[in-house]
Design a protein around this motif. Sequence first.
Motif: not given
Length: 437
Positions: A265-292
């Motif tokens: 848990a302590e070592l994991s803090q050095q990796y700034k990774i954000w996981i999305d496992d939702g229903t984001t399956t279109k480029v438009a949706d992914i782009k919107e989330k990445c822009m935000n």
Amino acid sequence: MSIPCNIEAEREVLGALLYDYQEVSVKFSKLVADDFYDETHRKIFNVMVEMLKQRLPVTPITVYEKDNSLDMLMLLDLSGAIATTGMVDHYIKILKENTSKRKLIRACKKMMNDIENGSVEDLRDYAYRFTGFVEQSVTQTRSSLVPLQDVINQNIAEVNAIARGQGKKDIRTGYLNIDLKTHGIDESALVIIGARPSVGKTAFAMNLAMKASRQNNFDVAFFSLEMSGSQIAYRVMSNIGRISHEEIKNGNIVRKEPEQLSKIAELSQQYKIWIDDGTTTKVADIKEKCMNMKRTKNLGLIVIDYLQLMKPSRNNMSRYEATSEISRDLKLMAAELKVPIIALSQLNRAVEGKENKEPKMSDLRDSGSIEQDADIIMLMHRDDYQKEDTGSASLTKVNLVKVRNGKTGTAEFYFYKDHTLFKEVDYTQKDIRHENK
């Protein structure tokens, strides 16, 4: 609302060509019929263009002879009203800007109609394409032609800045043999990682994301269209703690080494990774989330697992057309956000029937325009991927078959499947590169 147009500017442009077609004809090539709002002006323009193609002189008399449905007095009036052609560039710019405005107004009206009649899902796709259209319409009014020497001077300044530790730097993956070949990943690059199922492409992509995040100190958006966030996290825990995935998941680690979970848990803090496992399956949706995300975080890399699970903008497209559209949109998205995208891809089953099972670019499944759109293509292969896992390291080849700004070649890794861990082969010692990730 009045329609953006400038009839006088249209007259000035047409009159300039009638006044001195030999001087103005080159500048005339910037225009198209839609740049003229007045229908008669549009008709005159089309006649003039056809005459220029045939290398005929363009004067009021010759234009009238070409199409005698035109008004001869009007043609003479256009020509006689011009005293100089010196302002024609300015007038052409006015016409191009008004054309862009008219296109945007039509697009906005269509979008309003879609808002009233379309579904929310349809609107997201349209909004994505509308954004691209706006950008294209605005940039069309600017000149895209620049002197070669100016571009060379910009490159020299950039190289000098990088040498001083300043300026733009391509992203380093943290894997020496990949970075040496690619010179780092460009900020607008589309990277494709292809492999057959179970070779380890998701694990390799996560290893790349972890190393890149830590080395470059930026955030990574990881879109998992296949596995849940929990499954991804278990693999990351195994990687960080160098502990068997099964040992963690079945709780044995708690009984054997309870302090290990706290360390993970302590070592994991050095990796700034954000996981999305939702229903984001279109480029438009992914782009919107990445822009935000880019507005609030230091987004430096986007990973998508995997390309064939993404959906195109329309349901009636063939798989080939869909993949082509998706790869093009991902490339445009990377360029617009100035954030590289790593997209994983399956390979065709035909690879299994080959005597030499090392994949080639042509083995990319439903490849469409992937080969053209991608800046870097890595194809993974290991001989024992169909065999039972023994817990020992497995030699994995990562063939860089396309590198737009570098050189192709092979990087070899040892893959510890039990730990979801990739380590480079040390070519000097024929051994594993013993280094902390």
